[in-house]
Scaffold this active site. Sequence first.
Site, PDB file in Angstrom:
ATOM      1  N   GLN A 116      21.119  16.040  59.899  1.00  0.00           N
ATOM      2  CA  GLN A 116      20.822  16.373  58.493  1.00  0.00           C
ATOM      3  C   GLN A 116      19.319  16.480  58.265  1.00  0.00           C
ATOM      4  OE1 GLN A 116      23.162  14.526  55.246  1.00  0.00           O
ATOM      5  NE2 GLN A 116      23.189  12.755  56.612  1.00  0.00           N
ATOM      6  N   ASP A 145      20.382  15.396  76.212  1.00  0.00           N
ATOM      7  CA  ASP A 145      21.096  14.196  75.800  1.00  0.00           C
ATOM      8  C   ASP A 145      20.072  13.065  75.751  1.00  0.00           C
ATOM      9  OD1 ASP A 145      22.535  11.903  75.510  1.00  0.00           O
ATOM     10  OD2 ASP A 145      23.939  12.301  77.142  1.00  0.00           O
ATOM     11  N   ALA A 198      19.284   9.690  65.943  1.00  0.00           N
ATOM     12  CA  ALA A 198      19.786   8.325  65.826  1.00  0.00           C
ATOM     13  C   ALA A 198      21.288   8.329  66.058  1.00  0.00           C
ATOM     14  CB  ALA A 198      19.489   7.763  64.431  1.00  0.00           C
ATOM     15  N   ASP A 235      17.839   1.502  54.978  1.00  0.00           N
ATOM     16  CA  ASP A 235      18.079   0.349  54.099  1.00  0.00           C
ATOM     17  C   ASP A 235      19.020  -0.664  54.759  1.00  0.00           C
ATOM     18  OD1 ASP A 235      19.829   2.725  53.685  1.00  0.00           O
ATOM     19  OD2 ASP A 235      21.033   1.304  52.551  1.00  0.00           O
ATOM     20  N   TYR A 252      24.716  -1.343  63.664  1.00  0.00           N
ATOM     21  CA  TYR A 252      23.819  -0.213  63.359  1.00  0.00           C
ATOM     22  C   TYR A 252      22.496  -0.716  62.774  1.00  0.00           C
ATOM     23  CZ  TYR A 252      21.910   3.720  60.684  1.00  0.00           C
ATOM     24  OH  TYR A 252      21.072   4.656  60.136  1.00  0.00           O
TER      25      TYR A 252
HETATM   26  P1  NDP Z   1      22.483  12.635  61.659  1.00  0.00           P
HETATM   27  O1  NDP Z   1      23.597  11.819  62.194  1.00  0.00           O
HETATM   28  O2  NDP Z   1      22.762  13.758  60.741  1.00  0.00           O
HETATM   29  O3  NDP Z   1      21.596  13.200  62.861  1.00  0.00           O
HETATM   30  C1  NDP Z   1      21.311  12.435  63.992  1.00  0.00           C
HETATM   31  C2  NDP Z   1      20.757  13.322  65.054  1.00  0.00           C
HETATM   32  O4  NDP Z   1      20.663  12.555  66.279  1.00  0.00           O
HETATM   33  C3  NDP Z   1      21.636  14.528  65.378  1.00  0.00           C
HETATM   34  O5  NDP Z   1      20.797  15.629  65.646  1.00  0.00           O
HETATM   35  C4  NDP Z   1      22.362  14.076  66.641  1.00  0.00           C
HETATM   36  O6  NDP Z   1      22.771  15.132  67.468  1.00  0.00           O
HETATM   37  C5  NDP Z   1      21.227  13.335  67.302  1.00  0.00           C
HETATM   38  N1  NDP Z   1      21.746  12.548  68.418  1.00  0.00           N
HETATM   39  C6  NDP Z   1      22.517  11.467  68.374  1.00  0.00           C
HETATM   40  N2  NDP Z   1      22.819  11.067  69.620  1.00  0.00           N
HETATM   41  C7  NDP Z   1      22.202  11.950  70.458  1.00  0.00           C
HETATM   42  C8  NDP Z   1      22.112  12.089  71.864  1.00  0.00           C
HETATM   43  N3  NDP Z   1      22.702  11.232  72.686  1.00  0.00           N
HETATM   44  N4  NDP Z   1      21.402  13.136  72.372  1.00  0.00           N
HETATM   45  C9  NDP Z   1      20.798  14.024  71.566  1.00  0.00           C
HETATM   46  N5  NDP Z   1      20.840  13.936  70.225  1.00  0.00           N
HETATM   47  C10 NDP Z   1      21.536  12.905  69.681  1.00  0.00           C
HETATM   48  O7  NDP Z   1      21.468  11.589  60.965  1.00  0.00           O
HETATM   49  P2  NDP Z   1      20.543  11.777  59.696  1.00  0.00           P
HETATM   50  O8  NDP Z   1      19.814  13.067  59.795  1.00  0.00           O
HETATM   51  O9  NDP Z   1      21.343  11.469  58.491  1.00  0.00           O
HETATM   52  O10 NDP Z   1      19.527  10.564  59.910  1.00  0.00           O
HETATM   53  C11 NDP Z   1      18.170  10.779  60.300  1.00  0.00           C
HETATM   54  C12 NDP Z   1      17.471   9.428  60.352  1.00  0.00           C
HETATM   55  O11 NDP Z   1      17.523   8.814  59.074  1.00  0.00           O
HETATM   56  C13 NDP Z   1      18.083   8.426  61.334  1.00  0.00           C
HETATM   57  O12 NDP Z   1      17.060   7.668  61.904  1.00  0.00           O
HETATM   58  C14 NDP Z   1      18.937   7.538  60.450  1.00  0.00           C
HETATM   59  O13 NDP Z   1      19.095   6.244  61.009  1.00  0.00           O
HETATM   60  C15 NDP Z   1      18.091   7.502  59.188  1.00  0.00           C
HETATM   61  N6  NDP Z   1      18.829   7.239  57.964  1.00  0.00           N
HETATM   62  C16 NDP Z   1      19.978   7.941  57.691  1.00  0.00           C
HETATM   63  C17 NDP Z   1      20.673   7.667  56.517  1.00  0.00           C
HETATM   64  C18 NDP Z   1      21.949   8.375  56.186  1.00  0.00           C
HETATM   65  O14 NDP Z   1      22.547   8.040  55.161  1.00  0.00           O
HETATM   66  N7  NDP Z   1      22.410   9.339  56.983  1.00  0.00           N
HETATM   67  C19 NDP Z   1      20.185   6.664  55.547  1.00  0.00           C
HETATM   68  C20 NDP Z   1      18.946   6.018  55.948  1.00  0.00           C
HETATM   69  C21 NDP Z   1      18.306   6.326  57.099  1.00  0.00           C
HETATM   70  P3  NDP Z   1      24.275  15.750  67.317  1.00  0.00           P
HETATM   71  O15 NDP Z   1      24.172  16.644  66.114  1.00  0.00           O
HETATM   72  O16 NDP Z   1      24.465  16.493  68.600  1.00  0.00           O
HETATM   73  O17 NDP Z   1      25.195  14.577  67.160  1.00  0.00           O
END
Ligand code: NDP
Length: 318
Positions: A11, A39, A63, A105, A128
Amino acid sequence: MRILLLGASGQLGHELTRCLAPLGELTTVARSGHHRALDLSRLDLVEQLLGALDPELIVNAAAYTAVDRAEDEPEACSVLNSELPARLAARAAASGCPLVHYSTDYVFDGSATVPYTEESPTAPLGVYGRSKFEGEQHIRRSGCTHLILRSSWVYSTHGHNFLKTILGLAQAKPELRVVDDQIGTPTWARALAQLSAAALARLPDRAAWQQRGGTYHVSAGGEPTSWFGFADAFVALARERGLDRPLARLRPIRTADYPTRARRPAYSVLDNGRFERAFGLRVPPWRRQLRWCMEDFVPMPGTAGGAGAQRTAAAGGR
Ligand code: NDP
């Protein structure tokens, strides 16, 4: 400036891809899409990539965000949320390049009654949140120049999240139950990406990084709401935008009536004041962010009820 963005398909990463592009020569990494494929749990390959690209800025939006699944997969969660940031921070410290990292958070237990500041004691409730806090600690201890940006309740028109899940279900069911006793401020991924890029543009050199680097809270502003309040607001906007299909009636429920594998903080409100003062920026209120986001839903998509983003704490019809 050579910028490396990890997690470009998520996202936030999706939005950062656009917002960071004007700042330098951007390399985007993800498992899928038009990005360099990697990966990120393969830390040896991450090291290789860092060596090959020699980035001057690392932005980590990757993440493990499946909060419930993390309870059963603590190792996989730890690799992405704790060990990966540790490696990135070690590289950043060794090469002198700054690191931007995102946290949550969920490092708090949600027992507060006033917004959490950066100094508030952390006490994650689950795997988490603990893994994200460990990731933060690795970065701080590494001595690298960094920004750790903690956000909350992130949603977008891209990827899996609460807004898309509820809008999808609302078109398929007559009634949806949504949790009304978890409080926070929903943050549009694009607003967070834009604020990140704006902060970076205010860090022109090493001296600025040393003066203003650190941990900041960056969630949406405005009067906090519940998941029910958020859903009620976007379902109303969907109706306003002329969705011709009938949408479900929403019914508020308590967390206790919607058990999930992982416990979630009851109160997730972050105080953005430090970030706003340090960078001279204003964090828009969540209702305005939501209105901007909903402008992208034209025409309204038949969003399949995806799950798996950090939050699917509230839902209904099960
Ligand atoms: P998403 O789950 O939408 O995106 C996570 C990203 O990490 C994706 O691109 C995913 O790839 C990638 N990823 C995960 N595992 C791997 C892997 N093994 N290899 C390569 N890529 C990987 O998360 P958000 O964008 O929502 O979150 C962004 C940040 O904000 C994170 O640090 C999260 O902890 C933090 N956050 C998020 C909140 C929320 O409500 N979502 C709230 C507060 C903080 P793939 O698409 O292939 O899975």
